[in-house]
Structure formats: C-alpha cells, structure tokens
Design a protein around this motif. Structure first.
Motif, PDB file in Angstrom:
ATOM      1  N   ALA A   1      59.928  46.352  46.512  1.00 44.11           N
ATOM      2  CA  ALA A   1      59.571  46.494  47.922  1.00 44.11           C
ATOM      3  C   ALA A   1      58.083  46.722  48.130  1.00 44.11           C
ATOM      4  CB  ALA A   1      60.364  47.648  48.546  1.00 44.11           C
ATOM      5  N   LEU A   2      57.398  47.298  47.138  1.00 43.88           N
ATOM      6  CA  LEU A   2      55.982  47.627  47.288  1.00 43.88           C
ATOM      7  C   LEU A   2      55.046  46.451  46.993  1.00 43.88           C
ATOM      8  CD1 LEU A   2      55.765  51.217  45.742  1.00 43.88           C
ATOM      9  CD2 LEU A   2      55.694  50.571  48.150  1.00 43.88           C
ATOM     10  N   CYS A   3      55.571  45.372  46.436  1.00 50.08           N
ATOM     11  CA  CYS A   3      54.723  44.229  46.077  1.00 50.08           C
ATOM     12  C   CYS A   3      53.865  43.712  47.228  1.00 50.08           C
ATOM     13  CB  CYS A   3      55.584  43.095  45.525  1.00 50.08           C
ATOM     14  SG  CYS A   3      56.174  43.375  43.835  1.00 50.08           S
ATOM     15  N   PRO A   4      54.411  43.531  48.449  1.00 50.06           N
ATOM     16  CA  PRO A   4      53.564  43.037  49.549  1.00 50.06           C
ATOM     17  C   PRO A   4      52.394  43.956  49.860  1.00 50.06           C
ATOM     18  CG  PRO A   4      55.889  42.818  50.101  1.00 50.06           C
ATOM     19  CD  PRO A   4      55.817  43.647  48.858  1.00 50.06           C
ATOM     20  N   GLY A   5      52.606  45.264  49.734  1.00 54.18           N
ATOM     21  CA  GLY A   5      51.538  46.211  50.006  1.00 54.18           C
ATOM     22  C   GLY A   5      50.381  46.066  49.041  1.00 54.18           C
ATOM     23  N   TYR A   6      50.690  45.889  47.750  1.00 55.13           N
ATOM     24  CA  TYR A   6      49.645  45.694  46.749  1.00 55.13           C
ATOM     25  C   TYR A   6      48.892  44.385  46.991  1.00 55.13           C
ATOM     26  CZ  TYR A   6      51.048  49.582  43.732  1.00 55.13           C
ATOM     27  OH  TYR A   6      51.290  50.821  43.222  1.00 55.13           O
ATOM     28  N   LEU A   7      49.626  43.358  47.417  1.00 56.04           N
ATOM     29  CA  LEU A   7      48.999  42.064  47.705  1.00 56.04           C
ATOM     30  C   LEU A   7      48.006  42.197  48.853  1.00 56.04           C
ATOM     31  CD1 LEU A   7      48.756  39.027  47.261  1.00 56.04           C
ATOM     32  CD2 LEU A   7      50.719  38.718  48.783  1.00 56.04           C
ATOM     33  N   GLY A   8      48.421  42.897  49.903  1.00 60.47           N
ATOM     34  CA  GLY A   8      47.538  43.095  51.047  1.00 60.47           C
ATOM     35  C   GLY A   8      46.276  43.854  50.668  1.00 60.47           C
ATOM     36  N   GLY A   9      46.446  44.884  49.812  1.00 61.08           N
ATOM     37  CA  GLY A   9      45.292  45.667  49.376  1.00 61.08           C
ATOM     38  C   GLY A   9      44.311  44.838  48.576  1.00 61.08           C
ATOM     39  N   SER A  10      44.818  43.951  47.731  1.00 55.78           N
ATOM     40  CA  SER A  10      43.952  43.106  46.908  1.00 55.78           C
ATOM     41  C   SER A  10      43.205  42.082  47.748  1.00 55.78           C
ATOM     42  CB  SER A  10      44.791  42.388  45.840  1.00 55.78           C
ATOM     43  OG  SER A  10      45.370  43.311  44.950  1.00 55.78           O
ATOM     44  N   LEU A  11      43.901  41.465  48.694  1.00 55.07           N
ATOM     45  CA  LEU A  11      43.268  40.451  49.537  1.00 55.07           C
ATOM     46  C   LEU A  11      42.159  41.058  50.397  1.00 55.07           C
ATOM     47  CD1 LEU A  11      46.380  38.382  50.691  1.00 55.07           C
ATOM     48  CD2 LEU A  11      44.665  37.738  48.995  1.00 55.07           C
ATOM     49  N   SER A  12      42.359  42.301  50.826  1.00 56.09           N
ATOM     50  CA  SER A  12      41.372  42.940  51.695  1.00 56.09           C
ATOM     51  C   SER A  12      40.067  43.241  50.968  1.00 56.09           C
ATOM     52  CB  SER A  12      41.945  44.236  52.279  1.00 56.09           C
ATOM     53  OG  SER A  12      42.131  45.211  51.260  1.00 56.09           O
ATOM     54  N   GLN A  13      40.105  43.267  49.624  1.00 50.10           N
ATOM     55  CA  GLN A  13      38.898  43.571  48.859  1.00 50.10           C
ATOM     56  C   GLN A  13      38.439  42.387  48.009  1.00 50.10           C
ATOM     57  OE1 GLN A  13      40.464  47.375  47.081  1.00 50.10           O
ATOM     58  NE2 GLN A  13      38.596  48.209  47.943  1.00 50.10           N
ATOM     59  N   GLY A  14      38.842  41.194  48.428  1.00 50.31           N
ATOM     60  CA  GLY A  14      38.522  39.989  47.667  1.00 50.31           C
ATOM     61  C   GLY A  14      37.040  39.750  47.465  1.00 50.31           C
ATOM     62  N   LYS A  15      36.234  40.107  48.447  1.00 50.27           N
ATOM     63  CA  LYS A  15      34.785  39.846  48.342  1.00 50.27           C
ATOM     64  C   LYS A  15      34.144  40.639  47.205  1.00 50.27           C
ATOM     65  CE  LYS A  15      33.259  43.328  51.746  1.00 50.27           C
ATOM     66  NZ  LYS A  15      34.581  43.978  51.853  1.00 50.27           N
ATOM     67  N   ASP A  16      34.738  41.784  46.861  1.00 48.68           N
ATOM     68  CA  ASP A  16      34.191  42.614  45.779  1.00 48.68           C
ATOM     69  C   ASP A  16      34.653  42.153  44.394  1.00 48.68           C
ATOM     70  OD1 ASP A  16      32.747  44.473  47.413  1.00 48.68           O
ATOM     71  OD2 ASP A  16      34.666  45.343  48.008  1.00 48.68           O
ATOM     72  N   LEU A  17      35.434  41.083  44.365  1.00 45.48           N
ATOM     73  CA  LEU A  17      35.914  40.543  43.086  1.00 45.48           C
ATOM     74  C   LEU A  17      35.197  39.238  42.713  1.00 45.48           C
ATOM     75  CD1 LEU A  17      39.755  41.067  43.581  1.00 45.48           C
ATOM     76  CD2 LEU A  17      38.304  42.302  41.967  1.00 45.48           C
ATOM     77  N   GLN A  18      34.402  38.718  43.630  1.00 49.63           N
ATOM     78  CA  GLN A  18      33.800  37.403  43.420  1.00 49.63           C
ATOM     79  C   GLN A  18      32.897  37.339  42.193  1.00 49.63           C
ATOM     80  OE1 GLN A  18      31.930  36.375  47.132  1.00 49.63           O
ATOM     81  NE2 GLN A  18      33.870  36.149  48.224  1.00 49.63           N
ATOM     82  N   ASN A  19      32.244  38.453  41.874  1.00 48.82           N
ATOM     83  CA  ASN A  19      31.361  38.457  40.701  1.00 48.82           C
ATOM     84  C   ASN A  19      31.997  39.163  39.499  1.00 48.82           C
ATOM     85  OD1 ASN A  19      31.316  40.994  41.796  1.00 48.82           O
ATOM     86  ND2 ASN A  19      29.143  41.365  41.384  1.00 48.82           N
ATOM     87  N   GLN A  20      33.334  39.262  39.526  1.00 46.55           N
ATOM     88  CA  GLN A  20      34.027  39.941  38.429  1.00 46.55           C
ATOM     89  C   GLN A  20      35.063  39.036  37.753  1.00 46.55           C
ATOM     90  OE1 GLN A  20      34.702  44.314  38.781  1.00 46.55           O
ATOM     91  NE2 GLN A  20      34.840  43.892  40.976  1.00 46.55           N
ATOM     92  N   LYS A  21      34.796  37.729  37.784  1.00 43.28           N
ATOM     93  CA  LYS A  21      35.776  36.777  37.251  1.00 43.28           C
ATOM     94  C   LYS A  21      36.038  36.989  35.756  1.00 43.28           C
ATOM     95  CE  LYS A  21      34.870  33.233  40.727  1.00 43.28           C
ATOM     96  NZ  LYS A  21      34.425  31.846  40.998  1.00 43.28           N
ATOM     97  N   LYS A  22      34.976  37.323  35.002  1.00 41.45           N
ATOM     98  CA  LYS A  22      35.154  37.559  33.569  1.00 41.45           C
ATOM     99  C   LYS A  22      36.099  38.730  33.329  1.00 41.45           C
ATOM    100  CE  LYS A  22      32.653  38.742  29.330  1.00 41.45           C
ATOM    101  NZ  LYS A  22      31.326  39.074  28.734  1.00 41.45           N
ATOM    102  N   ARG A  23      35.929  39.785  34.104  1.00 40.42           N
ATOM    103  CA  ARG A  23      36.802  40.950  33.967  1.00 40.42           C
ATOM    104  C   ARG A  23      38.235  40.617  34.356  1.00 40.42           C
ATOM    105  NH1 ARG A  23      32.703  45.167  36.899  1.00 40.42           N
ATOM    106  NH2 ARG A  23      31.305  45.499  35.121  1.00 40.42           N
ATOM    107  N   LEU A  24      38.396  39.820  35.396  1.00 43.68           N
ATOM    108  CA  LEU A  24      39.737  39.440  35.816  1.00 43.68           C
ATOM    109  C   LEU A  24      40.468  38.688  34.703  1.00 43.68           C
ATOM    110  CD1 LEU A  24      39.082  38.286  39.499  1.00 43.68           C
ATOM    111  CD2 LEU A  24      40.121  40.422  38.720  1.00 43.68           C
ATOM    112  N   TRP A  25      39.743  37.826  33.985  1.00 41.61           N
ATOM    113  CA  TRP A  25      40.346  37.090  32.863  1.00 41.61           C
ATOM    114  C   TRP A  25      40.765  38.038  31.743  1.00 41.61           C
ATOM    115  CZ3 TRP A  25      42.315  32.457  32.910  1.00 41.61           C
ATOM    116  CH2 TRP A  25      41.842  31.490  33.803  1.00 41.61           C
ATOM    117  N   LEU A  26      40.120  39.182  31.644  1.00 47.01           N
ATOM    118  CA  LEU A  26      40.472  40.171  30.630  1.00 47.01           C
ATOM    119  C   LEU A  26      41.607  41.080  31.078  1.00 47.01           C
ATOM    120  CD1 LEU A  26      36.936  41.349  29.394  1.00 47.01           C
ATOM    121  CD2 LEU A  26      38.593  40.004  28.087  1.00 47.01           C
ATOM    122  N   TYR A  27      41.490  41.589  32.315  1.00 50.71           N
ATOM    123  CA  TYR A  27      42.371  42.668  32.749  1.00 50.71           C
ATOM    124  C   TYR A  27      43.666  42.209  33.406  1.00 50.71           C
ATOM    125  CZ  TYR A  27      38.307  45.567  31.785  1.00 50.71           C
ATOM    126  OH  TYR A  27      37.255  46.196  31.164  1.00 50.71           O
TER     127      TYR A  27
END
Length: 254
Positions: free
Chosen positions: A52-78
């Motif tokens: 049931a909590l999955c949509p909430g986590y998705l919303g939180g991630s989308l709202s901070q998408g701009k702060d992930l744009q320069n972290q692609k290398k980390r995303l591939w790791l984590y």
C-alpha cells in the motif's frame, strides 16, 4: 472478515500515516498496529502495508527528481543494491513463521521508534558533516553494501527505512544533505517497490485493505504538505514515538 466500520478505521489510520510521513516520518507505526488489531495476521498486515505504501514512495521520488540529475552514477550503484536488498528482505519475511514474526514485532516497533527518536540527531550530524565535505571525496562504492543491508531491513519490515538509509548515505557519501535526501528517496522506492512486487504473488496481500490504505496515504500526504507549515515536526514526531512505545508495550503484554 472486515466490515464497513473496519475500513473506515483503516482509511483514517492511513490518512493520518500519510500526513505523518510527509511531516515527520513514522506513519507505519500507526497503520501496522491498526491492521493487526483488526485481526489481520502480522505477516499479512506487514505485507499489505508494504504494498500500500508504494505509491507514496513513488510520489516522494518524483518530487525530488531535479536533485538526482547529476547523480546517475550513484543511481547505477545504489538502485541495484536496493533491489537486491528489498528482495532478500521480502524473501526473509515470507519464510519467517507467523508465530516467530509476532514475537519479533515489538522489537521491530521499538527499533523503528528509536530511529524516530534519533532522527533529528542524525539530520543535525549530517547537516554539519555535509557542510564540511572534504576536497577529496571518498568513493561512492563504500555505500553499496550498507545500503544493501538497510534495504534488507526495509524489505522485511520497513518502518524507519528512510532514516537508516539517510544515515548510511551521510556516513559513506560526500555530498550535500539535499542531494543525499533525494538519493534516499530513490533507494527507499527501489526497496519498497521490489518487496511490494514480490509480495504481490505471495497470496498474503489483503487487496481491499491495500487499496483503501493507498488512497488514504496519498490523501494524507497531500494534507500533510498543507499542514507542514502549521504543525511542528518535533511535536508530531514525539506523538508517534509515544504511540510506538505504547504499541510495543501492548505487544509484549500479549
């Protein structure tokens, strides 16, 4: 068999949890005990809560998408670490006997409550630490294993996962708290979504409850966003801590 009044209680608990999560965190400490109090077995309640909590986590991630744009290398790791950890945690939960999990519940709730207590201390430490990032930052690889271990916990129970992940990132990754917070949201999403997808096929999800919870949590999150400027997070956090302690005590007595 749940009746209409039970669903009203679940909806209100989910609404409150969504609001609490958006302001201070710890909403699972509200929803999980409510589900078990209404007669849903502990493992099934935990699995339903995760889905049931999955949509909430998705919303939180989308709202901070701009702060992930320069972290692609980390995303591939984590993200792979969060997926593997979430899956392992989900598998571990599925093979845990109902009786044993019920015995673990008060300890898990106490752990989540303790994480909530130490949340401001962790954030204060990380704020000071990220303000003094060294000229030669350490490799992001240092965070892969700790993130994976945190994800295992997240797939197994999940309450307080965001606090654990943020603490792990703050210790192992050199960057600003804003960047780390966005990364934390994505890791939590990967963990929760993986565990949730695994649980979909477990036969343990109470789908009618999960649907009501998902809607309630989303509405609660929106409500919490509007109330954030009028409610002190510290006050709300301590209210949830008290609830956690009471619930854990009741589980110990039972």
């Amino acid at each position: 068999m749940l009746n209409f009044s039970n669903y009203i209680i679940i909806a209100l608990a989910s609404l409150a949890a969504g609001a609490v999560n958006s302001i201070a965190g710890g909403g699972t400490l509200i929803t999980f005990p409510v589900l078990t109090a209404l007669g849903i077995p502990a493992v099934s309640a935990n699995i339903t809560n995760t889905v049931a909590l999955c949509p909430g986590y998705l919303g939180g991630s989308l709202s901070q998408g701009k702060d992930l744009q320069n972290q692609k290398k980390r995303l591939w790791l984590y993200i792979p670490a969060s997926i593997v950890g979430g899956l392992l945690g989900g598998i571990l939960l599925r093979i845990t006997p109902e009786g044993l999990f019920r015995e673990l519940v008060p300890y898990l709730i106490l752990l989540a409550t303790a994480l909530l207590v130490f949340q401001p201390i962790v954030r204060s430490y990380l704020t000071k630490r990220t303000e003094t990032v060294g000229a030669q930052p350490r490799s992001d690889l240092w965070g892969v294993v700790p993130v994976g271990i945190a994800a295992i916990y997240g797939g197994y129970f999940g309450a307080g996962l965001s606090i654990i992940v943020l603490a792990v990132l703050g210790i192992t990754v050199d960057d600003s708290l804003t960047q780390l917070n966005a990364l934390k949201q994505t890791i939590a999403l990967g963990t929760n979504l993986t565990a949730g997808l695994f649980f979909v096929f477990s036969g343990k999800v109470v789908w009618s409850v999960a649907l009501v919870m998902a809607i309630g949590a989303l509405l609660g999150g929106a409500l919490g966003g509007k109330l954030a400027g009028h409610v002190k997070p510290a006050v709300l956090r301590w209210m949830v801590v008290v609830i956690g302690l009471i619930v854990a005590t009741l589980y110990f007595i039972r």
